[in-house]
Write a protein that holds these residues in place. Structure first.
Motif, PDB file in Angstrom:
ATOM      1  N   LEU A 131       0.733  -1.246  -0.017  1.00  0.00           N
ATOM      2  CA  LEU A 131       0.061   0.184   0.026  1.00  0.00           C
ATOM      3  C   LEU A 131       0.825   1.320   0.017  1.00  0.00           C
ATOM      4  N   CYS A 132       2.167   1.069   0.441  1.00  0.00           N
ATOM      5  CA  CYS A 132       3.121   2.270   0.490  1.00  0.00           C
ATOM      6  C   CYS A 132       3.647   2.861  -0.839  1.00  0.00           C
ATOM      7  N   PHE A 133       3.068   1.879  -1.797  1.00  0.00           N
ATOM      8  CA  PHE A 133       3.507   2.301  -3.190  1.00  0.00           C
ATOM      9  C   PHE A 133       2.630   3.625  -3.711  1.00  0.00           C
ATOM     10  N   THR A 139       3.946   6.831  -5.242  1.00  0.00           N
ATOM     11  CA  THR A 139       3.501   7.351  -6.595  1.00  0.00           C
ATOM     12  C   THR A 139       3.179   8.747  -6.475  1.00  0.00           C
ATOM     13  N   TRP A 140       2.466   9.247  -5.527  1.00  0.00           N
ATOM     14  CA  TRP A 140       2.197  10.601  -5.436  1.00  0.00           C
ATOM     15  C   TRP A 140       3.444  11.391  -5.147  1.00  0.00           C
ATOM     16  N   SER A 141       4.445  11.267  -4.429  1.00  0.00           N
ATOM     17  CA  SER A 141       5.621  12.011  -3.910  1.00  0.00           C
ATOM     18  C   SER A 141       6.542  11.961  -5.491  1.00  0.00           C
ATOM     19  N   ALA A 142       6.495  10.861  -6.215  1.00  0.00           N
ATOM     20  CA  ALA A 142       7.406  10.910  -7.382  1.00  0.00           C
ATOM     21  C   ALA A 142       8.797  11.089  -6.992  1.00  0.00           C
ATOM     22  N   GLY A 178      -5.376   1.877 -18.566  1.00  0.00           N
ATOM     23  CA  GLY A 178      -5.180   3.104 -19.586  1.00  0.00           C
ATOM     24  C   GLY A 178      -5.879   4.171 -18.935  1.00  0.00           C
ATOM     25  N   LYS A 179      -7.114   4.085 -18.712  1.00  0.00           N
ATOM     26  CA  LYS A 179      -7.939   5.279 -18.217  1.00  0.00           C
ATOM     27  C   LYS A 179      -7.392   5.651 -16.616  1.00  0.00           C
ATOM     28  N   ILE A 180      -7.216   4.682 -15.955  1.00  0.00           N
ATOM     29  CA  ILE A 180      -6.530   5.247 -14.544  1.00  0.00           C
ATOM     30  C   ILE A 180      -5.116   6.001 -14.879  1.00  0.00           C
ATOM     31  N   ALA A 181      -4.416   5.467 -15.493  1.00  0.00           N
ATOM     32  CA  ALA A 181      -3.079   6.007 -15.825  1.00  0.00           C
ATOM     33  C   ALA A 181      -3.179   7.597 -16.408  1.00  0.00           C
ATOM     34  N   ALA A 182      -4.296   7.373 -17.305  1.00  0.00           N
ATOM     35  CA  ALA A 182      -4.613   9.003 -18.038  1.00  0.00           C
ATOM     36  C   ALA A 182      -5.195   9.894 -17.022  1.00  0.00           C
ATOM     37  N   SER A 239       3.765  10.286 -12.888  1.00  0.00           N
ATOM     38  CA  SER A 239       4.242   9.415 -14.065  1.00  0.00           C
ATOM     39  C   SER A 239       3.355   8.014 -14.199  1.00  0.00           C
ATOM     40  N   GLU A 240       3.061   7.927 -15.687  1.00  0.00           N
ATOM     41  CA  GLU A 240       2.223   6.787 -15.840  1.00  0.00           C
ATOM     42  C   GLU A 240       2.978   5.313 -15.397  1.00  0.00           C
ATOM     43  N   GLY A 241       4.268   5.231 -15.682  1.00  0.00           N
ATOM     44  CA  GLY A 241       4.938   4.126 -15.061  1.00  0.00           C
ATOM     45  C   GLY A 241       4.972   3.822 -13.576  1.00  0.00           C
ATOM     46  N   ALA A 242       5.213   4.862 -12.869  1.00  0.00           N
ATOM     47  CA  ALA A 242       4.961   4.707 -11.439  1.00  0.00           C
ATOM     48  C   ALA A 242       3.437   4.241 -10.914  1.00  0.00           C
ATOM     49  N   ILE A 243       2.477   5.135 -11.797  1.00  0.00           N
ATOM     50  CA  ILE A 243       0.986   4.323 -11.612  1.00  0.00           C
ATOM     51  C   ILE A 243       0.826   3.151 -11.874  1.00  0.00           C
ATOM     52  N   ASP A 244       1.582   2.368 -12.792  1.00  0.00           N
ATOM     53  CA  ASP A 244       1.354   1.084 -13.179  1.00  0.00           C
ATOM     54  C   ASP A 244       1.923   0.234 -11.985  1.00  0.00           C
TER      55      ASP A 244
END
Length: 425
Positions: A97-99, A103-106, A179-183, A191-196
């Protein structure tokens, strides 16, 4: 160390569910650990890392084995095997869950911290699960049962990277759910990669929580546990036995070699002078590497009926060494598939090294397990050393580092054939 744990009565209530839970732990922590091999190339892309920086992922992950293994042995003393497994599972779920805040912090550092929390939970599981399997076995079948447990581990390492590559390394169309979540979150500056990566670990956290609940429900079904009091210095005395010390060293270098190859395989297979694959296809090819461990462990269960564990360890170690050298000196498909085939040779090394090192520890099995699992910190140091060597030279030549590690495993196999080590009581 203040204690170790053993099982006095080999008759357990509902041993079937205990076997299922203990073997399933190997599947879970194997799958989650192997996700690192998919996450690392994505983090390399997102944060523009070099090989040395990329392998710090494994350093942070496997450093937990050095820091958490001994405390995990204390948890076994206080809580017993089953409750300690629940603690480890919950810690893994928390780390996954810490991911989301990572992701928010980038920030790369926050991803490393999340991985460390996951690794801490996995360390607790591994320190607990190995002696638990041994305690549910007898001396005649301990190597075979531990090898089967690690076959379950290998099944997890086959499934998780393949599915992880589909989520993390694939480019998702705008019409797909991911794709919708990442967008949506990309519009928030993430970052899309971090979201994945976050989506993948969110799914893992749900699975782990369900397993935690099931383990908690069955927490009282292991009968006959008792505890032996001792001190930390008493545990360190195990190193006075040469065979035990050599076994710990062999585990350090074996884990270092296995993790290094798995960590760098995606980057290796996309090179023009190997298989020249895309990142997603290279990630899926990890299934061949980890699938080799699964096949080799199932084969090992059969071979152990006729071949001594020390002999089998020597043979597999020699084959691994030769395959790495073959990959280094060749190009194209030969180089790529030779490195992938090393997974087959890695297959029986962990269970054989562990059982050869710990089978005569008696009531000190928990202490020994903690110390042996500390050696898994080899997965922290060897990848970083190899990554640094790759930055200085090239990735192909850098694989000489894990090749040298396999020489230590070969020597331990030879030593175990002739050594007569102390039986602890």
């Amino acid at each position: 160390m203040e204690c170790s744990v053993a099982v006095k009565d080999k008759t357990h209530e509902k041993a079937g569910i205990l076997d299922f839970l203990s073997f399933s732990m190997f599947f879970l922590f194997g799958g989650i650990t192997s996700l690192n091999d998919v996450v690392m190339p994505k983090l390399k892309e997102v944060f523009d890392l070099n090989y040395t920086q990329m392998t710090t992922v494994q350093f942070c992950f496997f450093a937990s084995y050095f820091l958490i293994s001994i405390p995990a042995s204390h948890m076994i003393k206080k809580n017993g095997y089953m409750r300690t497994l629940v603690i480890g599972l919950n810690l893994i779920a928390l780390g996954c869950l810490c991911f989301i805040p990572a992701t928010w912090s980038a920030r790369f550092l926050v991803f490393l911290l999340a991985l460390f929390v996951v690794a801490a939970g996995i360390t607790i599981i591994q320190v607990t699960a190995n002696p638990l399997v041994i305690s549910l076995s007898n001396k005649q079948n301990v190597s075979s049962r531990l090898t089967f447990a690690h076959a379950c581990n290998s099944l997890g390492t086959v499934v998780a990277p393949y599915l992880g590559a589909m989520i993390i390394l694939r480019h998702h169309s705008e019409e797909s759910l991911l794709g919708k979540i990442a967008a949506y979150f990309s519009d928030q500056g993430m970052s899309e990669g971090a979201i994945d990566i976050s989506v993948c670990y969110l799914i893992v956290s749900v699975i782990i929580f369900c397993w935690s609940v099931m383990t908690w429900i069955n927490r009282s079904k292991l009968k006959g546990e008792y505890f032996h009091e001792g001190s930390v210095l008493k545990a360190v005395e195990l190193f006075k036995d040469r065979h035990f010390s050599f076994g710990v060293a062999a585990m350090f270098f074996y884990i270092g070699a296995e993790v290094t190859i798995g960590s760098l395989l995606v980057n290796y297979l996309i090179l023009p002078d190997t298989l020249h694959l895309t990142a997603e296809e290279a990630g899926k090819h990890l299934a061949f590497y980890w699938g080799g461990l699964l096949c080799g462990r199932l084969l090992g269960i059969v071979l152990l009926r006729a071949i001594a564990p020390s002999v089998l360890l020597t043979v597999y170690g020699t084959c691994a060494f030769l395959l790495v050298i073959l990959s280094i000196v060749s190009t194209g498909g030969m180089a790529g598939w030779a490195m992938l085939a090393v997974g087959l040779c890695n297959s029986v090394m962990f269970p054989l090294i562990f059982s050869l090192t710990s089978m005569d520890l008696g009531h000190r099995a928990s202490e020994g397990s903690g110390l042996i699992c500390m050696a898994i910190v080899g997965g922290a140091f060897v990848p970083v050393i190899t990554g640094r060597f790759a930055d200085i030279t090239n990735l192909n030549i850098a694989f000489i580092i894990p090749a040298l590690c396999y020489l230590v495993v070969i020597l331990f196999g030879f030593y175990s054939r002739s050594s007569r080590h102390k039986v602890f009581s």
